[in-house]
Design a protein around this motif. Structure first.
Motif, short mmCIF file in Angstrom:
data_model
loop_
_atom_site.label_atom_id
_atom_site.label_comp_id
_atom_site.label_asym_id
_atom_site.label_seq_id
_atom_site.Cartn_x
_atom_site.Cartn_y
_atom_site.Cartn_z
N MET A 1 0.90 -1.32 -0.03
CA MET A 1 0.05 -0.05 -0.10
C MET A 1 1.03 1.20 0.00
N LYS A 2 0.72 1.89 -0.98
CA LYS A 2 1.64 3.17 -1.20
C LYS A 2 0.86 4.26 -0.36
N THR A 3 1.62 5.22 0.27
CA THR A 3 1.14 6.42 1.20
C THR A 3 1.47 7.68 0.39
N ILE A 4 0.33 8.49 0.14
CA ILE A 4 0.29 9.79 -0.35
C ILE A 4 -0.12 10.73 0.40
N LEU A 5 0.86 11.78 0.49
CA LEU A 5 0.72 13.18 1.23
C LEU A 5 -0.18 14.02 0.38
N VAL A 6 -1.35 14.33 0.81
CA VAL A 6 -2.35 15.27 0.06
C VAL A 6 -2.21 16.89 0.71
N VAL A 7 -1.60 17.72 0.17
CA VAL A 7 -1.38 19.01 0.78
C VAL A 7 -2.54 19.72 0.25
N GLY A 8 -3.16 20.40 1.29
CA GLY A 8 -4.63 21.07 0.85
C GLY A 8 -5.71 19.94 0.88
N GLY A 9 -5.72 19.00 1.46
CA GLY A 9 -6.86 17.81 1.23
C GLY A 9 -8.02 18.35 1.78
N ALA A 10 -8.31 19.18 2.75
CA ALA A 10 -9.47 19.55 3.26
C ALA A 10 -10.20 20.43 2.37
N GLY A 11 -9.82 20.84 1.08
CA GLY A 11 -10.17 21.83 0.30
C GLY A 11 -11.27 21.24 -0.76
N TYR A 12 -11.85 22.16 -1.67
CA TYR A 12 -12.75 21.46 -2.69
C TYR A 12 -11.95 20.35 -3.43
N ILE A 13 -11.02 20.54 -4.08
CA ILE A 13 -10.40 19.49 -4.99
C ILE A 13 -9.66 18.39 -4.08
N GLY A 14 -9.04 19.08 -3.28
CA GLY A 14 -8.28 18.18 -2.22
C GLY A 14 -9.05 16.95 -1.60
N SER A 15 -10.42 17.37 -1.16
CA SER A 15 -11.07 16.51 -0.26
C SER A 15 -11.56 15.47 -1.43
N HIS A 16 -11.92 15.58 -2.44
CA HIS A 16 -12.49 14.84 -3.35
C HIS A 16 -11.16 13.96 -3.78
N MET A 17 -10.19 14.43 -3.75
CA MET A 17 -8.76 13.55 -4.20
C MET A 17 -8.82 12.79 -3.12
N VAL A 18 -8.93 13.23 -1.95
CA VAL A 18 -8.45 11.89 -0.80
C VAL A 18 -9.49 10.93 -0.67
N LYS A 19 -10.85 11.31 -1.12
CA LYS A 19 -11.63 10.34 -1.15
C LYS A 19 -11.57 9.40 -2.26
N MET A 20 -11.09 9.71 -3.36
CA MET A 20 -10.66 9.12 -4.65
C MET A 20 -9.48 8.08 -4.15
N LEU A 21 -8.53 8.60 -3.79
CA LEU A 21 -7.48 7.96 -3.35
C LEU A 21 -7.59 6.69 -2.08
N LEU A 22 -8.39 7.11 -1.28
CA LEU A 22 -9.02 5.96 -0.48
C LEU A 22 -9.76 4.89 -0.86
N ASP A 23 -10.49 5.34 -1.83
CA ASP A 23 -11.45 4.34 -2.57
C ASP A 23 -10.64 3.40 -3.43
N SER A 24 -9.07 3.94 -3.80
CA SER A 24 -8.35 3.34 -4.93
C SER A 24 -7.27 2.52 -3.96
N GLY A 25 -7.58 2.20 -2.52
CA GLY A 25 -6.47 1.63 -1.81
C GLY A 25 -5.33 2.22 -1.56
N TYR A 26 -5.13 3.40 -1.52
CA TYR A 26 -3.80 4.32 -1.06
C TYR A 26 -4.11 4.51 0.41
N ARG A 27 -2.84 4.65 1.02
CA ARG A 27 -2.86 5.13 2.30
C ARG A 27 -2.91 6.62 2.23
N VAL A 28 -3.54 7.52 2.87
CA VAL A 28 -3.63 8.86 2.72
C VAL A 28 -3.40 9.75 4.02
N VAL A 29 -2.43 10.63 3.95
CA VAL A 29 -2.23 11.54 4.88
C VAL A 29 -2.56 13.00 4.24
N THR A 30 -3.37 13.86 4.85
CA THR A 30 -3.80 15.07 4.60
C THR A 30 -3.22 16.11 5.53
#
Length: 327
Positions: A1-30
């Motif tokens: 499982m790859k770990t991705i840092l999403v900077v700005g992940g609480a914003g409009y695009i970032g939050s949708h990106m976090v959801k998609m990454l989680l749904d795709s099997g990534y470990r996510v840090v916002t």
């Protein structure tokens, strides 16, 4: 499982990106300072309250995780404000991003997806805009994005930090599941403003100019469904993690939609009256702004799933009603 840092992940695009990454099997840090985002919009993974302006905080964060890649969405985005207060934009969008890139180099994280903007091109010399279009930004916001693209090229050459920059105009719509949507304060984007007029949150919507050289006289703009946009970011990330060279892609819907089209479709979708005020042209508004996404489609295999304007507006309307009912 790859770990991705999403900077700005609480914003409009970032939050949708976090959801998609989680749904795709990534470990996510916002990582987000919540200046423009919302903690409840981060639907999973680890959340770190912090700012990329804090280099010591970044060093602690990178020391605590083995990141495989970074996705960077933490920018100020209002063109008008960037003209009035350029220092704010250069400090956050450029200087703070340097801290992030330096942390990546220090901790040997060599994959960066950068949320750039078609504002780097300035006044369009031809439409749609492809990757080769001259880069002549006309405001500090666009300049800040172009500066980072050039800095990323230098960091690749000097340090081997690989990046893919994605350039687009208007993210639009909302999560089809209804869990996330667009929440800017103040709101400056057309579709949510139109829908606020439909829901009674605002009295009217102003159309700036109706004498442009377009089929209906109003400006044509590029609106990409937020999920399609995130899908392109995910494909770019996978490409980068698989060893891609640094590059940039333009993302667009192909044709663009006029202001009048947006309002007319919104009336049909919402089944609500929308009060429209006809205003004068705004200085610096080109008649058409549409990005050419052929390269992203060919190389990344990106195929937008929600290109229809009615679908984009329907998803945004679902979220608008949800937020109104919360009040």
């Amino acid at each position: 499982m790859k770990t991705i840092l999403v900077v700005g992940g609480a914003g409009y695009i970032g939050s949708h990106m976090v959801k998609m990454l989680l749904d795709s099997g990534y470990r996510v840090v916002t990582l987000d300072n919540l200046s423009g985002g919302y903690r409840e919009a981060v639907l999973g993974g680890d959340f770190v309250f912090g700012d990329i302006a804090d280099s010591k905080g970044l060093d602690r964060l990178f020391a605590g995780y083995a990141f495989d890649g970074v996705m960077h969405f933490a920018s100020f985005i209002e063109v008008g404000e960037s003209v009035r207060n350029p220092g704010k934009y250069y400090q956050n969008n450029v200087a703070a991003t340097l801290n992030l890139l330096d942390a990546m180099v220090a901790h040997k994280v060599n994959a960066c997806i950068f949320s750039s903007s078609a504002a780097i091109f300035g006044e369009p010399q031809h439409v749609p805009l492809n990757e080769q279009h001259p880069k002549q930004p006309i405001n500090p916001y666009g300049l800040s994005k172009w500066m980072i693209e050039q800095i990323l090229a230098d960091y690749d050459h000097a340090y081997g930090l690989k990046s893919i920059c994605l350039r687009y105009f208007n993210a639009a719509g909302a999560d089809p599941d209804g869990l996330l949507g667009e929440r800017h304060l103040p709101e400056t984007h057309l579709i949510p403003l139109v829908l606020q007029a439909a829901s009674g949150q605002r009295e009217s919507i102003t159309v700036f100019g109706q004498d442009y050289d377009t089929p209906d006289g109003t400006c044509i703009r590029d609106y990409i469904h937020i999920n399609d946009l995130c899908q392109a970011h995910l494909l770019a990330l996978e490409k980068l993690l698989a060893g891609s060279k640094s590059t940039a892609y333009n993302l667009g819907n192909g044709a663009g939609f006029s202001v009048k089209q947006v309002i007319d479709v919104a009336k049909k979708v919402t089944k609500q009256p929308i009060s429209v005020i006809m205003g004068k042209r705004r200085a610096g508004d080109p008649a058409r702004l549409v990005a050419d996404s052929k390269q992203a489609q060919t190389v990344l295999g990106w195929q937008p799933q929600y290109a229809d304007l009615a679908t984009i507006i329907a998803h945004a309307w679902q979220y608008e009603l949800k937020m109104k009912n919360k009040e």
